[in-house]
Design a protein around this motif. Structure first.
Motif, PDB file in Angstrom:
ATOM      1  N   SER A 283       0.834  -1.202   0.000  1.00  0.00           N
ATOM      2  CA  SER A 283       0.000   0.000   0.000  1.00  0.00           C
ATOM      3  C   SER A 283       0.869   1.253   0.000  1.00  0.00           C
ATOM      4  O   SER A 283       0.602   2.209  -0.744  1.00  0.00           O
ATOM      5  CB  SER A 283      -0.911  -0.021   1.230  1.00  0.00           C
ATOM      6  OG  SER A 283      -1.575   1.203   1.383  1.00  0.00           O
TER       7      SER A 283
ATOM      8  N   LYS B 246       1.121   4.402  -2.778  1.00  0.00           N
ATOM      9  CA  LYS B 246       1.066   5.809  -2.416  1.00  0.00           C
ATOM     10  C   LYS B 246       2.342   6.549  -2.863  1.00  0.00           C
ATOM     11  O   LYS B 246       2.277   7.629  -3.443  1.00  0.00           O
ATOM     12  CB  LYS B 246       0.898   5.938  -0.899  1.00  0.00           C
ATOM     13  CG  LYS B 246       0.522   7.315  -0.434  1.00  0.00           C
ATOM     14  CD  LYS B 246       0.441   7.430   1.085  1.00  0.00           C
ATOM     15  CE  LYS B 246      -0.394   6.377   1.731  1.00  0.00           C
ATOM     16  NZ  LYS B 246      -0.523   6.525   3.183  1.00  0.00           N
TER      17      LYS B 246
ATOM     18  N   PRO C 289      -6.736   3.692  -5.007  1.00  0.00           N
ATOM     19  CA  PRO C 289      -7.132   4.250  -3.702  1.00  0.00           C
ATOM     20  C   PRO C 289      -7.566   3.177  -2.693  1.00  0.00           C
ATOM     21  O   PRO C 289      -7.296   3.297  -1.500  1.00  0.00           O
ATOM     22  CB  PRO C 289      -8.298   5.190  -4.043  1.00  0.00           C
ATOM     23  CG  PRO C 289      -8.073   5.566  -5.466  1.00  0.00           C
ATOM     24  CD  PRO C 289      -7.479   4.332  -6.107  1.00  0.00           C
ATOM     25  N   THR C 290      -8.213   2.119  -3.167  1.00  0.00           N
ATOM     26  CA  THR C 290      -8.631   1.038  -2.268  1.00  0.00           C
ATOM     27  C   THR C 290      -7.426   0.362  -1.634  1.00  0.00           C
ATOM     28  O   THR C 290      -7.441   0.040  -0.439  1.00  0.00           O
ATOM     29  CB  THR C 290      -9.500   0.009  -3.018  1.00  0.00           C
ATOM     30  OG1 THR C 290     -10.669   0.671  -3.506  1.00  0.00           O
ATOM     31  CG2 THR C 290      -9.898  -1.152  -2.114  1.00  0.00           C
TER      32      THR C 290
ATOM     33  N   VAL D 120      -6.243   2.520   1.120  1.00  0.00           N
ATOM     34  CA  VAL D 120      -7.149   2.415   2.271  1.00  0.00           C
ATOM     35  C   VAL D 120      -6.911   1.096   3.017  1.00  0.00           C
ATOM     36  O   VAL D 120      -6.906   1.070   4.251  1.00  0.00           O
ATOM     37  CB  VAL D 120      -8.621   2.565   1.829  1.00  0.00           C
ATOM     38  CG1 VAL D 120      -9.585   2.194   2.946  1.00  0.00           C
ATOM     39  CG2 VAL D 120      -8.880   3.980   1.343  1.00  0.00           C
TER      40      VAL D 120
ATOM     41  N   GLU E  94      -4.013   1.557   5.245  1.00  0.00           N
ATOM     42  CA  GLU E  94      -4.325   2.407   6.400  1.00  0.00           C
ATOM     43  C   GLU E  94      -5.163   1.648   7.435  1.00  0.00           C
ATOM     44  O   GLU E  94      -4.950   1.807   8.638  1.00  0.00           O
ATOM     45  CB  GLU E  94      -5.031   3.690   5.951  1.00  0.00           C
ATOM     46  CG  GLU E  94      -4.151   4.605   5.107  1.00  0.00           C
ATOM     47  CD  GLU E  94      -2.838   4.983   5.775  1.00  0.00           C
ATOM     48  OE1 GLU E  94      -2.844   5.296   6.986  1.00  0.00           O
ATOM     49  OE2 GLU E  94      -1.800   4.950   5.089  1.00  0.00           O
ATOM     50  N   ILE E  95      -6.089   0.838   6.975  1.00  0.00           N
ATOM     51  CA  ILE E  95      -6.893   0.030   7.903  1.00  0.00           C
ATOM     52  C   ILE E  95      -5.995  -0.940   8.659  1.00  0.00           C
ATOM     53  O   ILE E  95      -6.095  -1.066   9.889  1.00  0.00           O
ATOM     54  CB  ILE E  95      -8.013  -0.728   7.154  1.00  0.00           C
ATOM     55  CG1 ILE E  95      -9.079   0.249   6.673  1.00  0.00           C
ATOM     56  CG2 ILE E  95      -8.618  -1.830   8.033  1.00  0.00           C
ATOM     57  CD1 ILE E  95     -10.083  -0.358   5.703  1.00  0.00           C
TER      58      ILE E  95
END
Length: 168
Positions: free
Chosen positions: A96, A100, A152-153, A156, A159-160
Motif C-alpha cells: 500500500s 502511495k 485508492p482502495t 485504504v 491504512e486500515i
C-alpha cells in the motif's frame, strides 16, 4: 488495471523485500483476457495490428506493477470487510505504501496506456472494426477504474491494517 509507466525516486518499483502474493483471480482472468485479445489482433498486418502490439507492450509493463504490489492487497478485502484483520496481513501495508509513494509513476503508466489505447481506437475506427473499438472502450473504462477505485482502495487497505495491527 490497464495503463503504462516511468520511474519515481520515492520508492523503487523493481526490487521488493516482500514475498510474492497472489492477486485476486478476477484480475488474473482479466489480464489473461486482455493480453489474449491484444495478442490475437497484433498478428494483423494493419494499423490496428501495430497499435495492438504496442498497447500489449504497455499493458504488460503496467500489469507487472499490478501483479507486484497493486493487486495483491485486494485479496485481503473480503476478510477485512468481514472485520478480520490478522498480523499475517501486515505484508499489505508495504505494498500500500508503494502505491502511495509511486503515484506519479502510476499516473505516467496510465497515461501511456491511454495514449496507446487511443491509437488502437483510432485504427479500429478507420478499419471499421467494431469489436476492437468496443474492446478499447472497455479497456479505457477499466483503466479509469484503476485510478478511481483500485489504487485508492489499496491505500485504504494499508491504512486500515496500520490502524488495527499493533506497531511492530
Amino acid at each position: 488495471m490497464l495503463l503504462g509507466g516511468l520511474l519515481t525516486a520515492a520508492v523503487p518499483l523493481a526490487a521488493s523485500a516482500q514475498p510474492a502474493h497472489n492477486i485476486p483471480p478476477s484480475d488474473a482472468m482479466e489480464h489473461d483476457s486482455v493480453l489474449a485479445y491484444l495478442g490475437k489482433i497484433s498478428q494483423r498486418t494493419t494499423p490496428t495490428g501495430a497499435a495492438a502490439k504496442h498497447l500489449a507492450e504497455v499493458m504488460k509493463a503496467h500489469m507487472a506493477l499490478e501483479d507486484e504490489f497493486i493487486l495483491p492487497p485486494l485479496s485481503l478485502l473480503p476478510a477485512i470487510a468481514d472485520g478480520t484483520v490478522t498480523p499475517d496481513m501486515r505484508w499489505a501495508i508495504a505494498m500500500s505504501d508503494r502505491v502511495k509513494a509511486n503515484k506519479e509513476k502510476l499516473q505516467q503508466s496510465h497515461a501511456a496506456i491511454t495514449a496507446a489505447n487511443l491509437a488502437l481506437m483510432q485504427a479500429a475506427q478507420e478499419e471499421h472494426d467494431e469489436i476492437t473499438l468496443g474492446f478499447s472502450k472497455d479497456l479505457a473504462a477499466d483503466d479509469l477504474a484503476d485510478v478511481e477505485v483500485t489504487e485508492p482502495t489499496v491505500i485504504v487497505i494499508g491504512e486500515i491494517l496500520r490502524a488495527k495491527l499493533p506497531a511492530k
